[in-house]
Design a protein around this motif. Structure first.
Motif, PDB file in Angstrom:
ATOM      1  N   ILE A   6       0.861  -1.181   0.000  1.00  0.00           N
ATOM      2  CA  ILE A   6       0.000   0.000   0.000  1.00  0.00           C
ATOM      3  C   ILE A   6       0.894   1.225   0.000  1.00  0.00           C
ATOM      4  N   LYS A   7       0.633   2.139  -0.913  1.00  0.00           N
ATOM      5  CA  LYS A   7       1.411   3.367  -0.998  1.00  0.00           C
ATOM      6  C   LYS A   7       1.167   4.173   0.277  1.00  0.00           C
ATOM      7  N   CYS A   8       2.244   4.542   0.969  1.00  0.00           N
ATOM      8  CA  CYS A   8       2.107   5.320   2.201  1.00  0.00           C
ATOM      9  C   CYS A   8       3.336   6.202   2.383  1.00  0.00           C
ATOM     10  N   ARG A   9       3.329   6.995   3.419  1.00  0.00           N
ATOM     11  CA  ARG A   9       4.425   7.942   3.629  1.00  0.00           C
ATOM     12  C   ARG A   9       5.704   7.247   4.058  1.00  0.00           C
ATOM     13  N   ALA A  10       6.809   7.945   3.931  1.00  0.00           N
ATOM     14  CA  ALA A  10       8.122   7.407   4.274  1.00  0.00           C
ATOM     15  C   ALA A  10       8.177   6.978   5.738  1.00  0.00           C
ATOM     16  N   GLY A  11       8.861   5.887   6.008  1.00  0.00           N
ATOM     17  CA  GLY A  11       8.997   5.395   7.369  1.00  0.00           C
ATOM     18  C   GLY A  11       7.874   4.486   7.817  1.00  0.00           C
ATOM     19  N   LYS A  12       6.902   4.281   6.964  1.00  0.00           N
ATOM     20  CA  LYS A  12       5.759   3.446   7.293  1.00  0.00           C
ATOM     21  C   LYS A  12       5.632   2.360   6.240  1.00  0.00           C
ATOM     22  N   ILE A  13       5.332   1.149   6.661  1.00  0.00           N
ATOM     23  CA  ILE A  13       5.162   0.025   5.745  1.00  0.00           C
ATOM     24  C   ILE A  13       3.764  -0.536   5.953  1.00  0.00           C
ATOM     25  N   GLU A  14       3.037  -0.684   4.866  1.00  0.00           N
ATOM     26  CA  GLU A  14       1.702  -1.284   4.923  1.00  0.00           C
ATOM     27  C   GLU A  14       1.559  -2.231   3.751  1.00  0.00           C
ATOM     28  N   PHE A  15       1.054  -3.417   4.043  1.00  0.00           N
ATOM     29  CA  PHE A  15       0.804  -4.391   2.987  1.00  0.00           C
ATOM     30  C   PHE A  15      -0.313  -5.312   3.420  1.00  0.00           C
ATOM     31  N   PHE A  16      -0.872  -6.063   2.443  1.00  0.00           N
ATOM     32  CA  PHE A  16      -1.889  -7.040   2.789  1.00  0.00           C
ATOM     33  C   PHE A  16      -1.734  -8.280   1.942  1.00  0.00           C
ATOM     34  N   ASP A  17      -2.146  -9.398   2.516  1.00  0.00           N
ATOM     35  CA  ASP A  17      -2.164 -10.689   1.848  1.00  0.00           C
ATOM     36  C   ASP A  17      -3.619 -11.072   1.630  1.00  0.00           C
ATOM     37  N   ILE A  18      -3.937 -11.530   0.425  1.00  0.00           N
ATOM     38  CA  ILE A  18      -5.295 -11.981   0.150  1.00  0.00           C
ATOM     39  C   ILE A  18      -5.457 -13.379   0.741  1.00  0.00           C
ATOM     40  N   LEU A  19      -6.385 -13.518   1.672  1.00  0.00           N
ATOM     41  CA  LEU A  19      -6.633 -14.804   2.326  1.00  0.00           C
ATOM     42  C   LEU A  19      -7.670 -15.622   1.575  1.00  0.00           C
ATOM     43  N   SER A  20      -8.744 -14.950   1.110  1.00  0.00           N
ATOM     44  CA  SER A  20      -9.777 -15.647   0.351  1.00  0.00           C
ATOM     45  C   SER A  20     -10.523 -14.651  -0.525  1.00  0.00           C
ATOM     46  N   TYR A  26     -12.659  -9.383  -1.293  1.00  0.00           N
ATOM     47  CA  TYR A  26     -11.586 -10.212  -0.749  1.00  0.00           C
ATOM     48  C   TYR A  26     -11.504 -10.075   0.774  1.00  0.00           C
ATOM     49  N   ILE A  27     -11.124 -11.157   1.427  1.00  0.00           N
ATOM     50  CA  ILE A  27     -10.747 -11.123   2.834  1.00  0.00           C
ATOM     51  C   ILE A  27      -9.223 -11.028   2.841  1.00  0.00           C
ATOM     52  N   VAL A  28      -8.693 -10.002   3.523  1.00  0.00           N
ATOM     53  CA  VAL A  28      -7.251  -9.774   3.512  1.00  0.00           C
ATOM     54  C   VAL A  28      -6.707  -9.697   4.931  1.00  0.00           C
ATOM     55  N   ARG A  29      -5.422 -10.031   5.067  1.00  0.00           N
ATOM     56  CA  ARG A  29      -4.700  -9.821   6.329  1.00  0.00           C
ATOM     57  C   ARG A  29      -3.859  -8.571   6.127  1.00  0.00           C
ATOM     58  N   LEU A  30      -4.235  -7.490   6.806  1.00  0.00           N
ATOM     59  CA  LEU A  30      -3.582  -6.194   6.682  1.00  0.00           C
ATOM     60  C   LEU A  30      -2.503  -6.065   7.750  1.00  0.00           C
ATOM     61  N   SER A  41      -4.427  -7.101  11.214  1.00  0.00           N
ATOM     62  CA  SER A  41      -5.876  -7.273  11.324  1.00  0.00           C
ATOM     63  C   SER A  41      -6.398  -7.937  10.060  1.00  0.00           C
ATOM     64  N   GLU A  42      -7.553  -8.544  10.161  1.00  0.00           N
ATOM     65  CA  GLU A  42      -8.214  -9.116   8.991  1.00  0.00           C
ATOM     66  C   GLU A  42      -9.365  -8.211   8.615  1.00  0.00           C
ATOM     67  N   GLU A  43      -9.449  -7.894   7.325  1.00  0.00           N
ATOM     68  CA  GLU A  43     -10.429  -6.939   6.824  1.00  0.00           C
ATOM     69  C   GLU A  43     -11.065  -7.466   5.551  1.00  0.00           C
ATOM     70  N   PHE A  44     -12.177  -6.853   5.169  1.00  0.00           N
ATOM     71  CA  PHE A  44     -12.822  -7.123   3.883  1.00  0.00           C
ATOM     72  C   PHE A  44     -12.607  -5.910   2.988  1.00  0.00           C
ATOM     73  N   ILE A  45     -12.250  -6.147   1.724  1.00  0.00           N
ATOM     74  CA  ILE A  45     -12.141  -5.070   0.747  1.00  0.00           C
ATOM     75  C   ILE A  45     -12.998  -5.455  -0.459  1.00  0.00           C
ATOM     76  N   SER A  46     -13.863  -4.538  -0.863  1.00  0.00           N
ATOM     77  CA  SER A  46     -14.743  -4.838  -1.991  1.00  0.00           C
ATOM     78  C   SER A  46     -13.929  -4.946  -3.277  1.00  0.00           C
ATOM     79  N   ARG A  47     -14.427  -5.692  -4.208  1.00  0.00           N
ATOM     80  CA  ARG A  47     -13.754  -5.864  -5.495  1.00  0.00           C
ATOM     81  C   ARG A  47     -13.627  -4.505  -6.205  1.00  0.00           C
ATOM     82  N   HIS A  48     -14.676  -3.688  -6.109  1.00  0.00           N
ATOM     83  CA  HIS A  48     -14.676  -2.369  -6.743  1.00  0.00           C
ATOM     84  C   HIS A  48     -13.554  -1.486  -6.176  1.00  0.00           C
TER      85      HIS A  48
END
Length: 69
Positions: A6-20, A26-30, A41-48
């Protein structure tokens, strides 16, 4: 499992893995890493929303494969 950064500011790292994949998204592990602290955390992200973020470059697939936990 695919991993997206995930694009974010310097010094910060954010990513997610698609679980299902669901019909509408998608259900993702953020994972957020900032100042040595890690928050997962585990979150839902809409396809759109996923498609819009991918097209604009806000998220992008990494070459690093996600390890299955």
């Amino acid at each position: 499992m695919k991993r997206y950064r995930i694009k974010c500011r310097a010094g910060k790292i954010e990513f997610f893995d698609i679980l299902s994949e669901k019909d509408d998204g998608y259900i993702v592990r953020l994972t957020k890493i900032y100042d040595g602290n890690e928050k997962v955390s585990e979150e839902f992200i809409s396809r759109h929303l996923f498609d819009i973020c991918s097209k604009t470059g806000y998220i992008f697939e990494t070459q690093q494969a996600a390890a299955i936990a």
